[in-house]
Design a protein around this motif. Sequence first.
Motif, short mmCIF file in Angstrom:
data_model
loop_
_atom_site.label_atom_id
_atom_site.label_comp_id
_atom_site.label_asym_id
_atom_site.label_seq_id
_atom_site.Cartn_x
_atom_site.Cartn_y
_atom_site.Cartn_z
N ILE A 196 0.85 -1.20 0.00
CA ILE A 196 0.00 0.00 0.00
C ILE A 196 0.88 1.24 0.00
N THR A 197 0.63 2.12 -0.97
CA THR A 197 1.34 3.40 -1.03
C THR A 197 0.29 4.52 -1.04
N PHE A 198 0.75 5.76 -0.97
CA PHE A 198 -0.20 6.85 -0.72
C PHE A 198 -0.05 7.99 -1.72
N GLU A 199 -1.18 8.35 -2.35
CA GLU A 199 -1.17 9.52 -3.22
C GLU A 199 -2.46 10.32 -3.12
N SER A 200 -3.33 9.92 -2.18
CA SER A 200 -4.55 10.68 -1.91
C SER A 200 -5.12 10.21 -0.58
N GLU A 201 -6.26 10.81 -0.19
CA GLU A 201 -6.87 10.46 1.09
C GLU A 201 -7.15 8.95 1.19
N VAL A 202 -6.86 8.38 2.34
CA VAL A 202 -7.15 6.96 2.57
C VAL A 202 -7.82 6.83 3.93
N ASP A 203 -8.88 6.05 4.00
CA ASP A 203 -9.57 5.84 5.26
C ASP A 203 -10.22 4.45 5.21
N ARG A 204 -9.48 3.44 5.62
CA ARG A 204 -9.93 2.06 5.42
C ARG A 204 -9.78 1.21 6.67
N VAL A 205 -10.68 0.25 6.79
CA VAL A 205 -10.57 -0.75 7.86
C VAL A 205 -10.24 -2.08 7.20
N TYR A 206 -8.98 -2.51 7.29
CA TYR A 206 -8.58 -3.81 6.75
C TYR A 206 -9.04 -4.88 7.72
N LEU A 207 -9.60 -5.95 7.17
CA LEU A 207 -10.28 -6.93 8.01
C LEU A 207 -9.43 -8.19 8.22
N SER A 208 -9.48 -8.71 9.42
CA SER A 208 -8.80 -9.97 9.77
C SER A 208 -7.38 -10.00 9.19
N THR A 209 -6.56 -9.10 9.63
CA THR A 209 -5.22 -8.95 9.07
C THR A 209 -4.23 -9.88 9.78
N PRO A 210 -3.05 -10.09 9.19
CA PRO A 210 -2.01 -10.80 9.93
C PRO A 210 -1.65 -10.00 11.20
N THR A 211 -0.95 -10.65 12.12
CA THR A 211 -0.64 -9.97 13.39
C THR A 211 0.54 -9.00 13.26
N LYS A 212 1.27 -9.07 12.12
CA LYS A 212 2.40 -8.16 11.92
C LYS A 212 2.17 -7.29 10.70
N ILE A 213 2.41 -6.00 10.87
CA ILE A 213 2.27 -5.05 9.74
C ILE A 213 3.54 -4.19 9.75
N ALA A 214 4.09 -3.94 8.57
CA ALA A 214 5.30 -3.09 8.50
C ALA A 214 4.95 -1.77 7.80
N ILE A 215 5.46 -0.69 8.35
CA ILE A 215 5.27 0.63 7.77
C ILE A 215 6.67 1.13 7.43
N ILE A 216 6.95 1.26 6.15
CA ILE A 216 8.32 1.53 5.73
C ILE A 216 8.45 2.98 5.27
N ASP A 217 9.29 3.72 5.99
CA ASP A 217 9.56 5.12 5.66
C ASP A 217 10.86 5.12 4.85
N HIS A 218 10.72 5.15 3.52
CA HIS A 218 11.89 5.01 2.64
C HIS A 218 12.88 6.13 2.83
N GLU A 219 12.36 7.36 2.95
CA GLU A 219 13.26 8.49 3.03
C GLU A 219 14.14 8.42 4.28
N ARG A 220 13.53 8.03 5.40
CA ARG A 220 14.26 7.96 6.67
C ARG A 220 14.98 6.62 6.84
N LYS A 221 14.70 5.69 5.90
CA LYS A 221 15.23 4.30 6.00
C LYS A 221 14.88 3.70 7.36
N ARG A 222 13.60 3.87 7.71
CA ARG A 222 13.14 3.36 9.00
C ARG A 222 11.90 2.51 8.76
N THR A 223 11.84 1.41 9.47
CA THR A 223 10.64 0.56 9.40
C THR A 223 10.01 0.49 10.78
N PHE A 224 8.72 0.79 10.80
CA PHE A 224 7.95 0.56 12.03
C PHE A 224 7.33 -0.82 11.88
#
Length: 295
Positions: A196-224
């Motif tokens: 998932i990447t971002f180029e406009s408003e997003v407001d979603r409820v993802y259902l029954s997801t895995p227990t791990k999610i990664a949020i990757i900040d490419h510019e900062r080279k940081r992963t949450f």
Amino acid sequence: QQCRDVNGFHKIILREVRGFSAEVYLYGGQVTSWKNELGEELLFVSSKTNFKPPKSIRGGIPICFPQFSNYGSLEQHGFARNKFWTLDPNPPPPTNSTSRAFTDLILKNSEDDTKSWPHRYEFRLRIALGPTGDLMLTSRIRNTNTDGKSFTFTFAYHTYFYVTDISEVRIEGLETLDYLDNLKNKERYTEQGDAITFESEVDRVYLSTPTKIAIIDHERKRTFELRKDGLPDAVVWNPWDKKAKTISDFGDGEYKHMLCVQAACVEKAITLKPGEEWKGRQEISAVPSSYCSGH
Ligand code: BG6
């Protein structure tokens, strides 16, 4: 460590040996800061928020209880974020002896919520910093009704991550899942993209997801990394420029530097009978992207 802010409101500062720290307001039971060992802020808090009632604090980790968003007839996101929580003077010792930096907050039913939500409850929130700086939130909610009545609620840890540039952020772990699109009358769709990447408003409820999610900040080279337990869903929100302008406590350009990813329970509400307790947990960590296996 307990202290007061400029307005006199109580907050608690947690520090762990390596230098990570967190700040928690009794107002809202809300984490408002989480810093790494370099003192870099990892959560977003709007420069427009004023940290005092009647508005909730815009940023950090608001607690949405007993309702997520407008999925029900209560006020948006429920009332917990607008209440003063109390400190538990005698918290039970941590089961995991490695997390020494923690605080336990308590919220109980009060006169004003019995009007809209006529129930007795005890909500215990433990906020802890792990040995490597992970921020761990554990909620225990108990039905203390004496009239034999069950209650039902939805829930979210409304986590505002600080990102360098939203256009350079990717989420992994939600691909191919179904979601409810809050921008399209909560209709159900299936995620098609690889990540998932971002180029406009997003407001979603993802259902029954895995227990791990990664949020990757490419510019900062940081992963949450977000890990969750007892919370099947995950909400993803960024208001983008136009919506941000309609939110009074949100700066115009600030949408570029935040992304909400929230461990949540939305689609299937939780019901507790008197005496029953529910537990829901979210852990977040921040690591340099190259250290994060698989990303
Ligand atoms: C998100 C919701 O979790 O929170 C959005 O999905 C909502 O619909 C956003 O706009 C912010 O809510 P609030 O009440 O804090 O402005």
